[in-house]
Design a protein around this motif. Structure first.
Motif, PDB file in Angstrom:
ATOM      1  N   THR A 489       0.793  -1.249   0.009  1.00 35.86           N
ATOM      2  CA  THR A 489       0.046  -0.131   0.184  1.00 35.86           C
ATOM      3  C   THR A 489       1.009   1.422   0.097  1.00 35.86           C
ATOM      4  O   THR A 489       1.996   1.303   0.925  1.00 35.86           O
ATOM      5  CB  THR A 489      -0.911  -0.118   1.341  1.00 35.86           C
ATOM      6  OG1 THR A 489      -1.565  -1.288   1.280  1.00 35.86           O
ATOM      7  CG2 THR A 489      -1.766   1.325   1.000  1.00 35.86           C
ATOM      8  N   ALA A 490       0.335   1.993  -0.866  1.00 33.20           N
ATOM      9  CA  ALA A 490       1.101   3.457  -1.084  1.00 33.20           C
ATOM     10  C   ALA A 490       0.302   4.534  -0.843  1.00 33.20           C
ATOM     11  O   ALA A 490      -0.807   4.386  -1.642  1.00 33.20           O
ATOM     12  CB  ALA A 490       2.162   3.410  -2.208  1.00 33.20           C
ATOM     13  N   GLY A 491       0.701   5.825  -0.504  1.00 32.20           N
ATOM     14  CA  GLY A 491      -0.296   6.652  -0.472  1.00 32.20           C
ATOM     15  C   GLY A 491       0.332   8.209   0.362  1.00 32.20           C
ATOM     16  O   GLY A 491       1.203   8.129   0.558  1.00 32.20           O
ATOM     17  N   ILE A 492      -0.854   9.093   0.092  1.00 31.50           N
ATOM     18  CA  ILE A 492      -0.382  10.200   0.942  1.00 31.50           C
ATOM     19  C   ILE A 492      -1.475  10.646   1.866  1.00 31.50           C
ATOM     20  O   ILE A 492      -2.650  10.241   1.825  1.00 31.50           O
ATOM     21  CB  ILE A 492      -0.510  11.342  -0.093  1.00 31.50           C
ATOM     22  CG1 ILE A 492      -1.610  11.500  -0.963  1.00 31.50           C
ATOM     23  CG2 ILE A 492       0.610  11.392  -1.195  1.00 31.50           C
ATOM     24  CD1 ILE A 492      -1.940  12.827  -1.988  1.00 31.50           C
ATOM     25  N   ASP A 493      -1.020  11.462   2.784  1.00 31.91           N
ATOM     26  CA  ASP A 493      -1.974  11.927   3.993  1.00 31.91           C
ATOM     27  C   ASP A 493      -1.816  13.520   4.307  1.00 31.91           C
ATOM     28  O   ASP A 493      -0.726  13.742   4.804  1.00 31.91           O
ATOM     29  CB  ASP A 493      -1.836  11.035   5.219  1.00 31.91           C
ATOM     30  CG  ASP A 493      -2.406  11.350   6.165  1.00 31.91           C
ATOM     31  OD1 ASP A 493      -3.302  12.442   6.190  1.00 31.91           O
ATOM     32  OD2 ASP A 493      -2.230  11.122   7.510  1.00 31.91           O
ATOM     33  N   ASN A 494      -2.399  14.498   3.511  1.00 34.48           N
ATOM     34  CA  ASN A 494      -2.212  15.776   3.548  1.00 34.48           C
ATOM     35  C   ASN A 494      -3.283  16.471   4.464  1.00 34.48           C
ATOM     36  O   ASN A 494      -4.545  16.223   4.283  1.00 34.48           O
ATOM     37  CB  ASN A 494      -1.977  16.385   2.418  1.00 34.48           C
ATOM     38  CG  ASN A 494      -1.108  15.764   1.496  1.00 34.48           C
ATOM     39  OD1 ASN A 494      -0.043  15.084   2.082  1.00 34.48           O
ATOM     40  ND2 ASN A 494      -0.865  15.935   0.173  1.00 34.48           N
ATOM     41  N   LEU A 495      -3.050  17.508   5.355  1.00 35.84           N
ATOM     42  CA  LEU A 495      -3.813  18.121   6.366  1.00 35.84           C
ATOM     43  C   LEU A 495      -3.322  19.348   6.212  1.00 35.84           C
ATOM     44  O   LEU A 495      -2.180  19.901   6.447  1.00 35.84           O
ATOM     45  CB  LEU A 495      -3.811  17.693   7.658  1.00 35.84           C
ATOM     46  CG  LEU A 495      -4.949  18.200   8.444  1.00 35.84           C
ATOM     47  CD1 LEU A 495      -5.345  16.972   9.354  1.00 35.84           C
ATOM     48  CD2 LEU A 495      -4.107  19.358   9.499  1.00 35.84           C
ATOM     49  N   VAL A 496      -4.546  20.518   5.873  1.00 39.96           N
ATOM     50  CA  VAL A 496      -3.967  21.966   6.030  1.00 39.96           C
ATOM     51  C   VAL A 496      -5.077  22.513   7.021  1.00 39.96           C
ATOM     52  O   VAL A 496      -6.241  22.426   7.120  1.00 39.96           O
ATOM     53  CB  VAL A 496      -4.242  22.606   4.543  1.00 39.96           C
ATOM     54  CG1 VAL A 496      -4.079  24.158   4.860  1.00 39.96           C
ATOM     55  CG2 VAL A 496      -3.489  22.173   3.647  1.00 39.96           C
ATOM     56  N   ALA A 497      -4.500  23.239   8.072  1.00 37.49           N
ATOM     57  CA  ALA A 497      -5.355  23.682   9.133  1.00 37.49           C
ATOM     58  C   ALA A 497      -4.978  25.329   9.051  1.00 37.49           C
ATOM     59  O   ALA A 497      -3.994  25.740   9.134  1.00 37.49           O
ATOM     60  CB  ALA A 497      -4.966  23.156  10.416  1.00 37.49           C
ATOM     61  N   ARG A 498      -6.098  26.150   9.737  1.00 39.98           N
ATOM     62  CA  ARG A 498      -5.964  27.428   9.737  1.00 39.98           C
ATOM     63  C   ARG A 498      -6.963  28.066  11.103  1.00 39.98           C
ATOM     64  O   ARG A 498      -8.133  27.732  11.356  1.00 39.98           O
ATOM     65  CB  ARG A 498      -6.557  28.283   8.372  1.00 39.98           C
ATOM     66  CG  ARG A 498      -6.767  29.599   8.628  1.00 39.98           C
ATOM     67  CD  ARG A 498      -7.320  30.141   7.216  1.00 39.98           C
ATOM     68  NE  ARG A 498      -7.349  31.841   7.002  1.00 39.98           N
ATOM     69  CZ  ARG A 498      -6.608  32.601   6.678  1.00 39.98           C
ATOM     70  NH1 ARG A 498      -5.212  31.897   5.977  1.00 39.98           N
ATOM     71  NH2 ARG A 498      -6.847  33.722   6.438  1.00 39.98           N
ATOM     72  N   ALA A 499      -6.248  28.940  11.869  1.00 43.20           N
ATOM     73  CA  ALA A 499      -7.038  29.575  13.106  1.00 43.20           C
ATOM     74  C   ALA A 499      -6.961  31.023  12.761  1.00 43.20           C
ATOM     75  O   ALA A 499      -6.071  31.352  12.337  1.00 43.20           O
ATOM     76  CB  ALA A 499      -6.114  29.243  14.190  1.00 43.20           C
TER      77      ALA A 499
END
Length: 1001
Positions: A489-499
């Protein structure tokens, strides 16, 4: 026995099919062994009409991966004809369910096996495909056990999971939990695979309506390389979904105030203040009252049979009551109203048997309001109204879309994208900005006031931007390829957060007043900041003084967190499964000017290595182990302080009078505005916010354990684990050391920051800006910084004995022996109720870390947990939940050394007690926490068992153990005794009774 021993191959095949046991997964798998010559194809069909076929391989094995959770019928076919069938196969999240087919029995014993259902006790009791440590709680168990209606209450059933010692709560009011000694905000929360963790402080996350939870996974370690950003634990909630049958129902729950035991009062434990209000009474908790109601409804079914399904639910919880504050509180008596609505909806579209689309929406919010009154603490009676409590709205909404494509029998594509928006709205009602916030009235000079505290009744301490909140998005894409004995299994896990617009300023004129008192007027209350002694002025001869406080910090900041991973589930032999994973995390944090102040973009390799050995080959005895590294990104909150130009100053005065509104008059300055952290509102250069090349916080974890069954009726096992924090992040505020080191190199620093984010316990390189705006590297070794090496170690022995549900009863017993020790708790500091990530007092100055090594706040040496239920008759069931947890260590914090000095200007916050060294845990422990919860459930036959009447009693013995004590031995740097030292701050909730009415069709 030959057939049972072949179960190994089937279960191992499940591991290959599922890509391993995946943390935060939303799917399951089916696999099994087929007797030679019995069949050549396996067909599955879910309750939603979803179908798949898979051939039986040359070794008699089959596997179907990444299946939506639900109930399946599994059929074995031979040359197109169905020869055997297993019905009502319920999948468990993240693991494989074994469905094997034996050869038909011979002669007169031959039976038609078609339509035979697999019951719980015919399945292998041990999942030999998992290499992690987890507890899965199903919807059926949630409905049967006496638990609070929140995800954290269910998570506490897992071994090694306890309530946090500081009493910290999340944005929507839930009590946060600690996993394996880690800080309470080092956990990750997921709903249907989407990361809902609070981006500002990592304090919990959004959760599902309790009745919408299909399964909840609680991971305490060892999870897959596909997931990260947690070195504590994981709460993964998978919501219910619609099927081809219509279902609806609801619940009404009520716990009345009249059946709630009284709260215990708390009292001053170390003398009294100059003007005690009601003797030694501190908080008359016995006068508090509250009651709660919960309404829950759901409906689910097909929009288009076999194709399109929906499920929707709503939960309306309300809490009302009265709260009495401390005798010194500016809000002495408050009547409150908490409204906590939740909703959840899900659409599932079986486009065809090779493509599935899922859309999820959810909301978890909390709104509070109330009225504030005066209170007579001697007569214990409510007085006249003062004003209104702030209106507070927290929590928010999310939506996600997930696509699963079964490209071939061996290749599966999964892609998910979602967004979350939470608010942190707080607005005063009837706020009068002409009034000044005044505290410490118990320390007002009685020679001026006549012994009657003076205040204008300003109850609002801070003003917030009405637009403040958080936004985040999460993209996950993975491709799983089954290649012989490997599933890669290969993949990406991207998260963007803004306060957005987070922070606050002091109410009223922009400053507040806080009164102080010392029995030693000749001593300075803050000598390291250059504050004169009160006794140096005529008005301060009696030891009375006052502080003018200014605080302001509002900013919009963001972070990006990206990860790539590769994982191989390798079937080495029929009995041995290896899980080999590698994850790479990158974190970048931006200040309010969109300039990066943390850029951890170089490879941060996190290997995850695990094994599972089915010793006997029949899933009756499993030995497993795991070693992994886990990186943790920095929450957004530090960007509002260390990375921002915030203000936090105090100016000291003596006074000759006090106006009727509580403000001092006749002031004589003892200092100008001072700040121990140099927080004078000057925005720092983004290059100087952190130590150069700042490393992420990360932890290594090791586990080794076994599980063994006894005649498929009992399962027992044990696990040893160890966690070692390798690197941490915290703020360092001894800026003079940096300036002096720069001067030694011939560099004149034009300015210095309030504090710097560093990797404590190691050498750090700082960028110093000169008058021309040029940056210069200044390196301080750990010895030059005056610190010990960072340490947080946790080890544990977990043992369990479980009786799987056999149609009559279920029970489980867990015992954990553990130790958490070192000189840092992590992102929180529970002994001083500091829940600000990377902003605790630890590591600010060297003197604060002297004698800091000891038992940490979340250490609980012994944990015993017993829970289960007994179906006495088809109509009656009893259930219980017992926990016995030894107390966390108590702490004494005083002035520094045997001369009671204050080198950092932090008052009574050093690891000395009355001039003697006091490492954490050296002053004893809190009492044991004893909690017994019991339930009685009646589902009458006349309503076809669809109607349920439930009675739950929580904390039957009414134990109200102290969970946290005030640790400060002195009031200030003068050495005046603190009357509140060892006064309880957090206590166990008293006994209460809950009635529930449910209906499920």
């Amino acid at each position: 026995m030959k057939y049972r021993k072949r179960v190994l191959a089937a279960v191992i095949a499940a591991g290959l099919a599922s890509g391993g046991t995946l943390a935060q997964s939303t799917t399951g798998a089916i696999s099994g062994q087929v007797a030679a010559g019995t069949g050549d194809m396996v067909h599955i069909e879910s309750a939603t009409g979803f179908q798949r076929d898979v051939p039986v391989d040359g070794r008699g094995r089959y596997a179907l991966a990444q299946l939506p959770l639900g109930t399946y019928t599994v059929s074995l076919r031979k040359e197109g004809a169905t020869v055997q069938t297993r019905a009502d196969i319920a999948l468990r999240v993240g693991v494989a369910t074994d469905v094997s087919f034996a050869a038909p029995v011979a002669a007169s014993d031959t039976q038609n096996l078609e339509g035979v259902s697999v019951s719980a006790n015919t399945l292998p009791p041990i999942d030999v495909t998992s290499v992690d440590s987890r507890t899965v709680i199903t919807a059926q168990q949630l409905a049967k056990l006496p638990l609070g209606f929140n995800a954290e209450a269910a998570a506490r059933l897992a071994p090694g999971v306890v309530g946090n010692a500081g009493g910290f709560t999340g944005p929507t009011g839930q009590s946060l939990i600690s996993f394996g000694g880690s800080a309470a905000n080092e956990n990750a929360y997921y709903i249907n695979g989407f990361n809902t963790t609070d981006p500002l402080q990592a304090a919990g996350g959004l959760t599902l309506p309790y009745g919408s939870i299909d399964q909840q996974e609680v991971y305490t370690g060892g999870y897959s390389a596909q997931y990260g950003r947690s070195d504590g634990g994981v709460l993964n909630m998978v919501g219910k979904r619609g099927t081809n049958d219509w279902h609806f129902g609801g619940k009404l729950s009520w716990d009345p105030a009249s059946l709630r035991a009284s709260y215990d009062n708390t009292y001053y434990q170390n003398g009294l203040p100059p003007v005690p209000v009601a003797g030694n009474l501190y908080v008359p908790r016995s006068q508090m009252h509250n009651w709660n109601t919960v309404y829950d409804a759901y409906v689910g079914g097909p929009l288009i049979k076999d194709k399109l399904f929906f499920f929707a639910s709503g939960e309306w919880a309300k809490s009302e009551g009265s709260r009495v504050g401390a005798v010194t509180s500016t809000s002495p008596y408050t009547t409150y109203d908490y409204r906590m609505p939740k909703w959840y909806s899900k659409l599932d579209w079986n486009i065809n048997d090779s493509n599935i689309l899922e859309v999820t929406g959810a909301s978890n919010t909390r709104e509070t309001s109330g009225d504030i009154y005066k209170y007579d603490f001697n007569a214990l009676q409510r007085g006249a109204p003062i004003g209104h409590a702030d209106t507070i709205k927290t929590g928010g909404n999310l939506w996600t879309t997930k696509y699963t494509g079964y490209l071939t029998d061996t290749l599966t594509l999964s892609a998910q994208y979602g967004k979350m928006h939470t608010q942190n709205f707080e607005a005063p009602v009837g706020y009068n900005d002409a009034l000044t916030y005044v505290t410490g009235t118990e320390n007002q000079n009685p020679g001026v006031t006549g012994g009657s505290p003076r205040t204008a009744g300003q109850t609002v301490s801070s003003i917030y931007d009405p637009n403040q909140g958080n936004r985040s998005s999460n993209l996950r894409v993975s491709l799983a390829w089954q290649l012989g004995d490997h599933t890669i299994t290969a993949g990406i896990d991207n998260l963007v957060a803004r306060a957005e617009d987070q922070g606050a300023r002091t109410s009223g004129p922009g400053y507040s007043w806080s009164y102080g008192y010392t029995t030693l007027p000749g001593n300075s209350p803050a000598p390291s900041l250059g504050v004169a002694a009160p006794g140096s002025t005529p008005d301060g001869a009696g030891g009375y003084y006052v502080m003018k406080n200014v605080s302001s910090a509002v900013a919009t900041v963001r972070t990006t967190e990206r990860a790539q991973y590769l994982e191989d589930q390798w079937q080495v032999s029929d009995r041995l499964l290896l899980s080999l994973g590698l994850r790479n995390d990158q974190f970048t944090n931006y200040n309010s000017d969109s300039q990066p102040y943390i850029a951890q973009t170089k490879p941060q390799w996190a290997p995850r290595l695990g094994f599972s050995w089915d010793v006997n080959g029949d899933a009756s005895f499993k030995v497993y182990g795991n070693a992994g590294r886990y990186y943790l990104g920095s929450p957004l909150a530090p960007a509002l302080s260390a990375a921002a130009g915030y203000t936090s100053t105090t100016q000291y005065f003596t006074y000759s009078g006090i106006a009727n509104d509580g403000t001092p008059t006749g002031l004589t300055a003892l200092s100008g505005p001072v700040s121990a952290n140099n927080a004078f509102g000057v925005p720092p250069d983004s290059r100087t916010v952190t130590a150069k090349g700042l490393k992420s916080e990360y932890q290594d974890e090791y586990m080794l354990g076994f599980s063994k069954s006894i005649d498929n009726r009992w399962v027992y096992g044990a696990k040893v684990s160890r966690r070692v924090l390798r690197t941490g992040i915290d703020d360092f505020c001894d800026v003079d050391r940096i300036s002096n080191a720069a001067a030694a190199q011939g560099i004149a620093a034009a300015s210095v920051n309030s504090c710097y984010l560093i990797n404590p316990g190691k050498a750090n390189t700082f960028v110093v800006i000169d008058d021309a705006g040029n940056g210069h590297d200044v390196t301080l070794s750990n010895k030059e910084m005056g610190f010990p090496k960072i340490k947080r170690n946790y080890y544990a022995l977990d043992t369990f004995l479980e009786h799987p549900f056999d149609g009559t009863w279920y029970g489980r017993f867990d015992y954990t022996y553990s130790r958490s020790y070192g000189n840092t708790e992590g992102l929180t500091q529970s002994n001083v109720q500091s829940d600000g990530p990377q902003q605790s007092e630890d590591w600010d100055f060297p003197a604060l870390m002297v004698y800091s090594n000891g038992l940490q706040g979340n250490n609980h040496k012994h944990q015993l947990k017993l829970y289960g239920y007994w179906q006495i008759t088809p109509e009656w069931m009893v259930s219980g939940n017992l926990s016995l947890i030894s107390g966390s260590p108590s702490t004494c914090l005083g002035l520094f050394g045997n001369d009671n000095s204050d080198p950092a200007g932090y008052n009574s916050n050093y690891h000395f007690c009355d001039g003697r060294p006091a490492p954490p845990g050296s002053t004893g422990n809190m009492p044991w926490q004893r909690q017994l919860d019991l339930g009685l459930h009646w589902t009458p036959a006349f309503a076809d068992h669809k109607l349920g009447l439930n009675l739950d009693v929580f904390n039957v013995t009414n134990s109200q153990a102290t969970l946290s004590l005030n640790p400060h031995y002195y009031l200030d740097a003068t050495g005046t005794a603190n009357p509140l030292y060892r006064t309880p701050l957090v206590l166990q909730d008293p006994r209460y009774v809950r009635f529930s009415l449910t209906y499920d069709y």
